[in-house]
Design a protein around this motif. Structure first.
Motif, PDB file in Angstrom:
ATOM      1  N   ILE A   1      56.200  49.172  70.676  1.00 45.61           N
ATOM      2  CA  ILE A   1      56.173  49.147  69.225  1.00 45.61           C
ATOM      3  C   ILE A   1      56.789  50.266  68.827  1.00 45.61           C
ATOM      4  N   THR A   2      58.100  49.644  67.334  1.00 45.25           N
ATOM      5  CA  THR A   2      58.573  51.164  66.928  1.00 45.25           C
ATOM      6  C   THR A   2      57.311  51.964  65.426  1.00 45.25           C
ATOM      7  N   ILE A   3      56.610  50.780  65.097  1.00 45.47           N
ATOM      8  CA  ILE A   3      55.979  51.103  63.809  1.00 45.47           C
ATOM      9  C   ILE A   3      54.654  50.590  63.778  1.00 45.47           C
ATOM     10  N   GLY A   4      53.502  51.814  63.740  1.00 43.97           N
ATOM     11  CA  GLY A   4      51.947  51.394  63.616  1.00 43.97           C
ATOM     12  C   GLY A   4      51.707  51.293  61.745  1.00 43.97           C
ATOM     13  N   LEU A   5      50.939  49.883  61.667  1.00 45.75           N
ATOM     14  CA  LEU A   5      50.447  49.688  60.855  1.00 45.75           C
ATOM     15  C   LEU A   5      49.539  50.385  60.194  1.00 45.75           C
ATOM     16  N   VAL A   6      48.460  51.260  59.742  1.00 41.21           N
ATOM     17  CA  VAL A   6      47.499  51.674  60.000  1.00 41.21           C
ATOM     18  C   VAL A   6      45.848  50.712  59.402  1.00 41.21           C
ATOM     19  N   ASP A   7      45.465  49.322  59.159  1.00 38.25           N
ATOM     20  CA  ASP A   7      44.377  48.629  59.062  1.00 38.25           C
ATOM     21  C   ASP A   7      43.648  49.420  58.432  1.00 38.25           C
ATOM     22  N   SER A   8      43.257  50.518  59.384  1.00 38.08           N
ATOM     23  CA  SER A   8      41.627  50.751  59.415  1.00 38.08           C
ATOM     24  C   SER A   8      41.237  52.517  60.127  1.00 38.08           C
TER      25      SER A   8
ATOM     26  N   ALA B   1      47.132  43.909  51.124  1.00 37.37           N
ATOM     27  CA  ALA B   1      48.485  44.392  50.754  1.00 37.37           C
ATOM     28  C   ALA B   1      49.661  44.989  50.591  1.00 37.37           C
ATOM     29  N   GLY B   2      49.732  46.277  51.307  1.00 38.47           N
ATOM     30  CA  GLY B   2      50.296  47.645  51.938  1.00 38.47           C
ATOM     31  C   GLY B   2      50.403  46.762  53.222  1.00 38.47           C
ATOM     32  N   ILE B   3      49.327  47.006  54.183  1.00 33.41           N
ATOM     33  CA  ILE B   3      49.776  46.133  55.079  1.00 33.41           C
ATOM     34  C   ILE B   3      50.740  45.212  55.329  1.00 33.41           C
ATOM     35  N   ASP B   4      50.876  44.043  54.214  1.00 30.33           N
ATOM     36  CA  ASP B   4      52.170  43.474  53.824  1.00 30.33           C
ATOM     37  C   ASP B   4      52.766  43.715  54.098  1.00 30.33           C
TER      38      ASP B   4
ATOM     39  N   ALA C   1      59.847  46.673  57.510  1.00 32.50           N
ATOM     40  CA  ALA C   1      59.878  46.458  58.639  1.00 32.50           C
ATOM     41  C   ALA C   1      60.649  45.272  59.385  1.00 32.50           C
ATOM     42  N   ASP C   2      60.402  44.056  58.920  1.00 30.64           N
ATOM     43  CA  ASP C   2      60.919  42.917  59.123  1.00 30.64           C
ATOM     44  C   ASP C   2      62.255  43.382  59.037  1.00 30.64           C
ATOM     45  N   SER C   3      62.267  43.610  58.367  1.00 27.91           N
ATOM     46  CA  SER C   3      63.537  43.530  57.498  1.00 27.91           C
ATOM     47  C   SER C   3      64.506  43.974  57.235  1.00 27.91           C
ATOM     48  N   ILE C   4      63.872  45.693  58.299  1.00 26.76           N
ATOM     49  CA  ILE C   4      65.360  46.446  58.826  1.00 26.76           C
ATOM     50  C   ILE C   4      65.272  46.147  60.457  1.00 26.76           C
TER      51      ILE C   4
END
Length: 441
Positions: A198-205, A330-333, A339-342
């Motif tokens: 996976i290229t990008i991690g989206l930190v949630d906590s 909202a920031g994670i979304d 990420a999906d768009s690029i």
């Protein structure tokens, strides 16, 4: 966006404080830290942005398109651990510089003025290697730590933060900008993204963190002349405590708790003298606060028994307790959509390490992004991320910052929550009619 220029800057900064094994040693407010700060200041000056340095050494490059409007802040830190890696922190600052350059050029070309201004930040003493606690500069900025108390903190040689910053010319007088949002990109420092491709991690906590300051007090005596039965060796007792800290993880499920002793000093530190005093710091972390609390209780109980057995005194003090911080959905979304768009793969992920974004997230809506770390290795010279992942992360940060400056995380109706440096997050958000994310750090 020039990826070549970005990579050139990254590799140049990696020469500052470079070690023989491809790492860096740029501890906070040292001469080599000052050299990276000079680099940052020159970049800001050549770009035509304003440079501000606040009273705890944080550096801000300000792109002010609309005078008086608050700032979206992006960045990380340039200081390192002793014999640390090239990527930790520095990657995020350099990526932020180049993201800001791209967005600045787009604003100039289009003539469309964003809702918010943009600031690139180099935070002071994120690492905490020379001065404890870590995440110092951003925590002072967010109102979580008292600035005067942090300026009085000393290193092992007795030099204070105040003296060190003044000595390198970076004890500033600016207050720092009013801020409406924050984004940071960083290496993962773990192996999840690499393992899952996976290229990008989206930190949630973030994980719950607790440190124990442990002082072991024995009696100084001659290593040759003192009978073994008459010794009160603080170092022998401390060594057993170190093993206790390591072994307490076995009481829980695999990887549910991580622990270590990363710093130890002893007195008088002579080869001919039994140690009279040992000071060490234990670090406990878990996604479950109750696990950390249970481990702490076990350690306190076992240390008390050890002290009685060895007829010595052990003082244990809690410090640097950091609760779980949850980043706004909202920031994670938003980051997931970007990420999906690029065309970049992404997943939600927790951070076991502390970061400036965790402190900033108590102040304003914040987004934390990861790129993969090869072998999950960090805080050492072998730390590595590929250039392809670094460039993808730069593209991701640029796209996220582009969304933030137009107000993607702030409703267009009503008044945006804007907080000034050093303002306690809970009070400020309450005054604005909002709610704080998390508690005190």
């Amino acid at each position: 966006m020039s990826t070549a220029a970005f990579l050139n800057d990254f590799h140049h900064v990696a020469t500052i404080g470079a070690t023989t094994n491809n790492g860096v040693d740029r501890q906070a407010a040292t001469a080599d830290d000052a050299r990276t700060r000079d680099w940052f200041a020159n970049v800001v000056s050549h770009a035509g942005w304003d440079l501000h340095v606040d009273g705890i050494g944080n550096m801000f490059g300000l792109l002010e398109w609309t005078p008086g409007a608050p700032f979206i802040m992006i960045g990380s830190h340039l200081d390192s651990q002793p014999l640390g890696g090239r990527f930790d922190g520095a990657y995020g600052v350099i990526a932020a510089v180049h993201a800001a350059r791209t967005i600045d050029a787009e604003v100039a070309e289009s003539g469309a003025i964003p809702r918010f201004n943009l600031a690139v930040v180099n935070w002071f003493n994120e690492e905490g290697g020379r001065f404890a606690p870590s995440v110092m500069g951003s925590s002072v900025f967010a109102g979580l730590f008292d600035r005067e108390q942090m300026l009085d903190v000393t290193d092992l040689q007795g030099i204070s933060v105040r003296e060190a910053l003044a000595g390198i010319g970076y004890l500033g007088t600016d207050t720092g900008p009013a801020v409406a949002g924050y984004a940071e990109i960083h290496i993962e420092q773990g192996r999840i993204l690499e393992r899952e491709s996976i290229t990008i991690g989206l930190v949630d906590s973030s994980w719950y963190t607790q440190k124990l300051d442990i002082e072991v007090l024995g009696e100084q005596s001659h290593t040759g002349a003192t009978a073994m039965a008459d010794r009160h060796d603080a170092l022998v007792a401390a060594s057993k405590i170190i093993l206790m800290v390591h072994d307490v993880t076995d009481d829980f499920a695999e990887e549910a708790l991580v622990s270590s002793v990363g710093q130890l000093t002893l007195e008088p530190n002579s080869p001919i003298v039994v140690a009279r005093r040992v000071h060490l710091v234990a670090d406990l972390r878990s996604a479950d606060p109750e696990i950390v609390k249970a481990a702490r209780e076990t350690l306190l109980r076992n240390i008390d028994a050890l002290a009685r057995t060895h007829d010595i005194l052990v003082n244990v003090t809690d410090f640097d307790i950091r609760p779980i911080r949850r980043f706004p959905e909202a920031g994670i979304d938003l980051a997931a959509r970007v990420a999906d768009s690029i065309g970049l793969s992404s997943r939600r992920i927790q951070t076991m390490a502390g970061h400036d974004s965790v402190a900033m997230n108590t102040m304003v809506p914040s987004i934390m992004l990861f790129i993969p770390s090869v072998d999950g290795i960090s805080h050492c010279e072998r730390e590595f991320s590929t250039e392809a992942d670094m460039v993808s992360g730069l593209e991701m940060l640029t796209a996220v910052a582009r969304e933030l400056v137009v107000g993607a995380l702030t409703p267009m109706t009503g008044t945006a929550t804007v907080i000034t440096a050093g303002e306690p997050a809970v009070e400020a958000l309450a005054a604005a009619g909002g709610s704080a994310i998390g508690g005190a750090s």
